[in-house]
Design a protein around this motif. Structure first.
Motif, PDB file in Angstrom:
ATOM      1  N   ALA A   1       0.836  -1.201   0.000  1.00 42.54           N
ATOM      2  CA  ALA A   1       0.000   0.000   0.000  1.00 42.54           C
ATOM      3  C   ALA A   1       0.868   1.247   0.000  1.00 42.54           C
ATOM      4  O   ALA A   1       1.732   1.406   0.838  1.00 42.54           O
ATOM      5  CB  ALA A   1      -0.924  -0.018   1.208  1.00 42.54           C
ATOM      6  N   GLY A   2       0.629   2.143  -0.937  1.00 45.28           N
ATOM      7  CA  GLY A   2       1.360   3.401  -0.994  1.00 45.28           C
ATOM      8  C   GLY A   2       0.613   4.497  -0.273  1.00 45.28           C
ATOM      9  O   GLY A   2      -0.507   4.317   0.193  1.00 45.28           O
ATOM     10  N   ARG A   3       1.232   5.636  -0.178  1.00 47.88           N
ATOM     11  CA  ARG A   3       0.611   6.765   0.510  1.00 47.88           C
ATOM     12  C   ARG A   3      -0.641   7.229  -0.219  1.00 47.88           C
ATOM     13  O   ARG A   3      -1.588   7.723   0.392  1.00 47.88           O
ATOM     14  CB  ARG A   3       1.613   7.915   0.652  1.00 47.88           C
TER      15      ARG A   3
ATOM     16  N   LEU B   1      -6.443   7.967   0.201  1.00 50.29           N
ATOM     17  CA  LEU B   1      -7.756   7.694  -0.357  1.00 50.29           C
ATOM     18  C   LEU B   1      -8.600   6.882   0.614  1.00 50.29           C
ATOM     19  O   LEU B   1      -9.793   7.148   0.799  1.00 50.29           O
ATOM     20  CB  LEU B   1      -7.618   6.947  -1.687  1.00 50.29           C
ATOM     21  N   TRP B   2      -7.980   5.885   1.244  1.00 54.96           N
ATOM     22  CA  TRP B   2      -8.688   5.062   2.223  1.00 54.96           C
ATOM     23  C   TRP B   2      -9.169   5.908   3.397  1.00 54.96           C
ATOM     24  O   TRP B   2     -10.305   5.796   3.849  1.00 54.96           O
ATOM     25  CB  TRP B   2      -7.759   3.953   2.711  1.00 54.96           C
TER      26      TRP B   2
ATOM     27  N   MET C   1     -11.194  17.505   1.481  1.00 56.10           N
ATOM     28  CA  MET C   1      -9.863  18.025   1.132  1.00 56.10           C
ATOM     29  C   MET C   1      -8.903  16.894   0.775  1.00 56.10           C
ATOM     30  O   MET C   1      -8.093  17.031  -0.153  1.00 56.10           O
ATOM     31  CB  MET C   1      -9.319  18.850   2.299  1.00 56.10           C
ATOM     32  N   MET C   2      -9.000  15.770   1.496  1.00 54.28           N
ATOM     33  CA  MET C   2      -8.115  14.647   1.189  1.00 54.28           C
ATOM     34  C   MET C   2      -8.419  14.066  -0.183  1.00 54.28           C
ATOM     35  O   MET C   2      -7.499  13.736  -0.948  1.00 54.28           O
ATOM     36  CB  MET C   2      -8.228  13.568   2.273  1.00 54.28           C
TER      37      MET C   2
ATOM     38  N   PHE D   1      -7.076  13.292  -5.979  1.00 55.41           N
ATOM     39  CA  PHE D   1      -7.403  13.449  -7.395  1.00 55.41           C
ATOM     40  C   PHE D   1      -6.342  14.277  -8.114  1.00 55.41           C
ATOM     41  O   PHE D   1      -5.953  13.962  -9.250  1.00 55.41           O
ATOM     42  CB  PHE D   1      -8.776  14.098  -7.551  1.00 55.41           C
ATOM     43  N   GLN D   2      -5.867  15.342  -7.483  1.00 55.79           N
ATOM     44  CA  GLN D   2      -4.854  16.174  -8.125  1.00 55.79           C
ATOM     45  C   GLN D   2      -3.551  15.409  -8.340  1.00 55.79           C
ATOM     46  O   GLN D   2      -2.889  15.591  -9.366  1.00 55.79           O
ATOM     47  CB  GLN D   2      -4.615  17.423  -7.277  1.00 55.79           C
TER      48      GLN D   2
END
Length: 263
Positions: free
Chosen positions: A142-144, A149-150, A206-207, A212-213
């Motif tokens: 699992a990456g950051r 997202l989680w 905000m997360m 998405f960005q």
């Protein structure tokens, strides 16, 4: 004021639930190569030297040449939500969708942990058992990106749950309060839960925006948008936050006024 607070809380709950399950948080266009012309595809396609006389009257058919430049590409519409990203199908009618988690940047699929500590991420521990959609995160480490997202999804779920709790307490205070003291207690708890839900909602929105960005810059080549903007689901999400905070302020105001009158 109690009725106004209940109405605002209900609007926040409806808006947040709708935004959570829809796929129009962000929308825009993607620059993709035009498909080859064929029997079923005769418009907005590339002709690689077929029957030119049959197609010369069709302005949507592009005769292939290395000098055509942008004529070899078209712009297809896409829209994305927390769960799925859907794109216009250029080869047939309708849309094709894929899980948003499949858009994880390649650089974020390595064995990096959620916060940079240790080899195993919290996402890898919980994704398979709690959120099957996120099993992709634990397959390659699992990456950051997956972690944020989680956390965004969990915050959205908690946001909706706290809104439900606050709405229930407000309804109890409005319709089933037997005394002033009981009403004040319900009012205070409703205000606290509503404020907490609003803070969680703000963090969640905000997360997801940050995720998405990052995906726009580092996501798969075949998905990266040419241009994009926020959609109506995003507006609903922040509208829900606004209604939530307005409901909490109204509830606190009602609580303060009742205390002053009771004294």
């Amino acid at each position: 004021r109690a009725l106004l607070a209940v109405s605002l809380n209900l609007m926040a709950l409806l808006f947040s639930t709708t935004a959570f399950i829809t796929t129009h948080w962000c929308e825009g266009t993607q620059r993709v190569p035009k498909p080859s012309c064929g029997k079923e595809k005769k418009t907005n396609c590339l002709n690689y030297g077929g029957n030119e006389t049959a197609n010369e009257t069709n302005q949507n058919v592009v005769h292939y040449s290395w000098e055509t430049g942008d004529d070899r590409f078209l712009f297809r519409y896409f829209h994305t939500g927390i769960w799925y990203s859907c794109e216009e199908n250029i080869n047939a009618a309708g849309e094709k969708c894929r899980s948003f988690i499949d858009l994880a940047p390649a650089s974020e699929k390595g064995p990096r942990s959620l916060l940079g500590f240790g080899r195993m991420s919290l996402t890898a521990l919980w994704s398979t058992s709690l959120l099957p959609e996120f099993s992709h995160c634990s397959t390659g480490g699992a990456g950051r990106w997956c972690g944020v997202l989680w956390l965004s999804v969990v915050s959205e779920v908690l946001y909706i749950m706290l809104l439900v709790v606050g709405f229930s307490l407000m309804c109890l205070e409005l319709f089933h309060s037997s005394s002033v003291i009981d009403g004040l207690k319900l009012n205070a708890f409703a205000a606290v839960f509503t404020v907490l839900s609003g803070l969680l909602g703000m963090v969640a929105h905000m997360m997801y925006t940050q995720v998405f960005q990052v995906t726009v810059s580092l996501g798969p080549e075949d998905w990266r948008p040419h241009s994009w903007d926020y959609g109506w689901s995003f507006c609903l999400a922040w509208g829900s936050f606004t209604c939530c905070m307005a409901a909490s302020v109204t509830t606190l105001n009602s609580y303060t006024k009742t205390v002053i009158e009771f004294r």
